[in-house]
Design a protein around this motif. Structure first.
Motif, short mmCIF file in Angstrom:
data_model
loop_
_atom_site.label_atom_id
_atom_site.label_comp_id
_atom_site.label_asym_id
_atom_site.label_seq_id
_atom_site.Cartn_x
_atom_site.Cartn_y
_atom_site.Cartn_z
N SER A 32 0.81 -1.23 0.00
CA SER A 32 0.00 0.00 0.00
C SER A 32 0.84 1.28 0.00
O SER A 32 0.31 2.35 -0.26
CB SER A 32 -0.95 0.01 1.19
N THR A 35 3.42 3.99 -4.93
CA THR A 35 2.62 4.90 -5.75
C THR A 35 2.15 4.12 -6.98
O THR A 35 2.66 3.03 -7.27
CB THR A 35 3.44 6.11 -6.21
N THR A 36 1.22 4.68 -7.69
CA THR A 36 0.74 4.05 -8.92
C THR A 36 1.88 3.87 -9.90
O THR A 36 2.01 2.83 -10.54
CB THR A 36 -0.39 4.89 -9.55
N ARG A 37 2.71 4.86 -10.01
CA ARG A 37 3.85 4.80 -10.94
C ARG A 37 4.81 3.67 -10.55
O ARG A 37 5.26 2.90 -11.40
CB ARG A 37 4.59 6.13 -10.95
N ARG A 39 4.09 0.99 -8.75
CA ARG A 39 3.40 -0.28 -8.93
C ARG A 39 3.40 -0.68 -10.41
O ARG A 39 3.63 -1.85 -10.75
CB ARG A 39 1.97 -0.18 -8.41
N CYS A 40 3.16 0.27 -11.30
CA CYS A 40 3.17 -0.02 -12.74
C CYS A 40 4.56 -0.46 -13.21
O CYS A 40 4.68 -1.39 -14.00
CB CYS A 40 2.72 1.20 -13.53
#
Length: 58
Positions: A32, A35-37, A39-40
């Motif tokens: 958690s 960040t989205t970046r 995780r991508c």
């Protein structure tokens, strides 16, 4: 034990081995604090790697 029961037992054991194996490569993606970046990026790196199943097959 009949051959059908033996086959069911072997199938169930295989499922027990595969479940945790499938989860292990993606568990870092569930962090958690990412960040989205991040995780991508991790997901792309994971997708680019070759994988071996719990039985040694690619």
């Amino acid at each position: 034990m009949t051959s059908s029961e033996d086959a069911d037992r072997r199938r169930a054991e295989k499922v027990r081995q595969v479940g945790p194996f499938r989860y292990s490569p993606i568990q870092d993606l569930l962090d958690s604090t990412l960040t989205t970046r991040e995780r991508c990026r991790l997901a792309r790196e994971l997708a680019e790697k070759g994988h071996t199943d719990p039985f040694g097959r690619q």
